[in-house]
Design a protein around this motif. Structure first.
Motif, PDB file in Angstrom:
ATOM      1  N   UNK A 156      -4.223  -8.608   4.005  1.00 30.56           N
ATOM      2  CA  UNK A 156      -3.846  -8.573   2.596  1.00 30.56           C
ATOM      3  C   UNK A 156      -2.330  -8.625   2.504  1.00 30.56           C
ATOM      4  N   UNK A 157      -1.834  -9.493   1.692  1.00 29.87           N
ATOM      5  CA  UNK A 157      -0.398  -9.660   1.528  1.00 29.87           C
ATOM      6  C   UNK A 157      -0.036  -9.334   0.092  1.00 29.87           C
ATOM      7  N   UNK A 158       1.027  -8.546  -0.072  1.00 27.77           N
ATOM      8  CA  UNK A 158       1.466  -8.242  -1.437  1.00 27.77           C
ATOM      9  C   UNK A 158       2.971  -8.065  -1.486  1.00 27.77           C
ATOM     10  N   UNK A 159       3.494  -8.314  -2.668  1.00 29.54           N
ATOM     11  CA  UNK A 159       4.910  -8.105  -2.961  1.00 29.54           C
ATOM     12  C   UNK A 159       5.009  -7.034  -4.028  1.00 29.54           C
ATOM     13  N   UNK A 160       5.935  -6.116  -3.854  1.00 29.94           N
ATOM     14  CA  UNK A 160       6.212  -5.139  -4.904  1.00 29.94           C
ATOM     15  C   UNK A 160       7.289  -5.740  -5.798  1.00 29.94           C
ATOM     16  N   UNK A 161       6.953  -5.890  -7.080  1.00 28.94           N
ATOM     17  CA  UNK A 161       7.863  -6.523  -8.033  1.00 28.94           C
ATOM     18  C   UNK A 161       7.924  -5.683  -9.296  1.00 28.94           C
ATOM     19  N   UNK A 162       9.122  -5.267  -9.662  1.00 34.20           N
ATOM     20  CA  UNK A 162       9.335  -4.507 -10.899  1.00 34.20           C
ATOM     21  C   UNK A 162       8.383  -3.319 -11.036  1.00 34.20           C
ATOM     22  N   UNK A 163       8.167  -2.607  -9.947  1.00 36.98           N
ATOM     23  CA  UNK A 163       7.336  -1.411  -9.986  1.00 36.98           C
ATOM     24  C   UNK A 163       5.843  -1.656  -9.880  1.00 36.98           C
ATOM     25  N   UNK A 164       5.428  -2.909  -9.838  1.00 39.79           N
ATOM     26  CA  UNK A 164       4.005  -3.195  -9.679  1.00 39.79           C
ATOM     27  C   UNK A 164       3.800  -4.048  -8.427  1.00 39.79           C
ATOM     28  N   UNK A 165       2.554  -4.208  -8.014  1.00 43.95           N
ATOM     29  CA  UNK A 165       2.238  -4.982  -6.818  1.00 43.95           C
ATOM     30  C   UNK A 165       1.621  -6.313  -7.196  1.00 43.95           C
ATOM     31  N   UNK A 166       2.161  -7.365  -6.627  1.00 44.66           N
ATOM     32  CA  UNK A 166       1.628  -8.708  -6.821  1.00 44.66           C
ATOM     33  C   UNK A 166       0.843  -9.060  -5.569  1.00 44.66           C
ATOM     34  N   UNK A 167      -0.477  -9.130  -5.698  1.00 42.82           N
ATOM     35  CA  UNK A 167      -1.350  -9.460  -4.573  1.00 42.82           C
ATOM     36  C   UNK A 167      -1.298 -10.968  -4.355  1.00 42.82           C
ATOM     37  N   UNK A 168      -1.057 -11.371  -3.116  1.00 45.50           N
ATOM     38  CA  UNK A 168      -0.977 -12.791  -2.781  1.00 45.50           C
ATOM     39  C   UNK A 168      -2.247 -13.203  -2.058  1.00 45.50           C
TER      40      UNK A 168
END
Length: 176
Positions: free
Chosen positions: A108-120
């Motif tokens: 599972x890959x994710x980016x933390x952006x502006x306090x939330x997580x963007x699941x890729x």
């Protein structure tokens, strides 16, 4: 004539500088299976099938691992599998440096952006990235397959390339 040349040079400079603007994310904000890209091997061991991997040996002078201090005499092993590529120093075999991820059920890959997580994953579209990363939107290649972010770790920087097929996310790789 000189004025026209000066104006063209200024315009060219403005365009060139505009193209240098990318969105920047912190290195710690890129996660694989809820662990940073530089992690302990035990965190992904159960997801690696040793019979379906290849490995290559490099010296510290030959290998490029972002944010890693390398000595030319160090020996690194890079393990290639279908969904993940990572390297490790033979003297620190428990520490791995993940540089490529193709998300699937095991990764599972994710980016933390502006306090939330963007699941890729394969449901993530280019339009989703455009919402979060407005500056990097223009980095999409003409064929709409690539998206680039700048990754910051302290005072060091690297490129995070996000690849799309049919406008859907398929893989990420990190490079110096």
């Amino acid at each position: 004539m000189k004025r026209l040349q000066i104006i063209l040079m200024i315009l060219f400079s403005i365009v060139l500088n505009a193209q240098l603007k990318y969105d920047t994310i912190d290195f710690k904000d890129i996660m694989v299976n809820n662990y940073p890209l530089y992690t302990n091997f035990k965190n992904i061991r159960k997801n690696i099938d040793d019979t379906k991997t290849n490995a290559k040996v490099f010296t510290g002078k030959e290998i490029n691992i972002p944010f890693c201090e390398l000595k030319s005499e160090d020996i690194f092993y890079t393990v290639f599998s279908k969904n993940i590529v990572f390297s490790y120093n033979e003297n620190l075999s428990d520490e791995i440096f993940i540089t490529y991820v193709k998300p699937n059920k095991n990764f599972n890959l994710k980016l933390k952006v502006n306090g939330s997580s963007l699941i890729l994953n394969t449901n993530t579209t280019i339009n989703t990235f455009k919402k979060y990363f407005k500056k990097s939107d223009y980095t999409l290649l003409n064929d709409k397959k690539g998206f680039k972010l700048i990754v910051k770790n302290g005072k060091q920087y690297a490129d995070c390339n996000l690849i799309f097929r049919n406008k859907r996310f398929v893989e990420m790789y990190l490079e110096k």
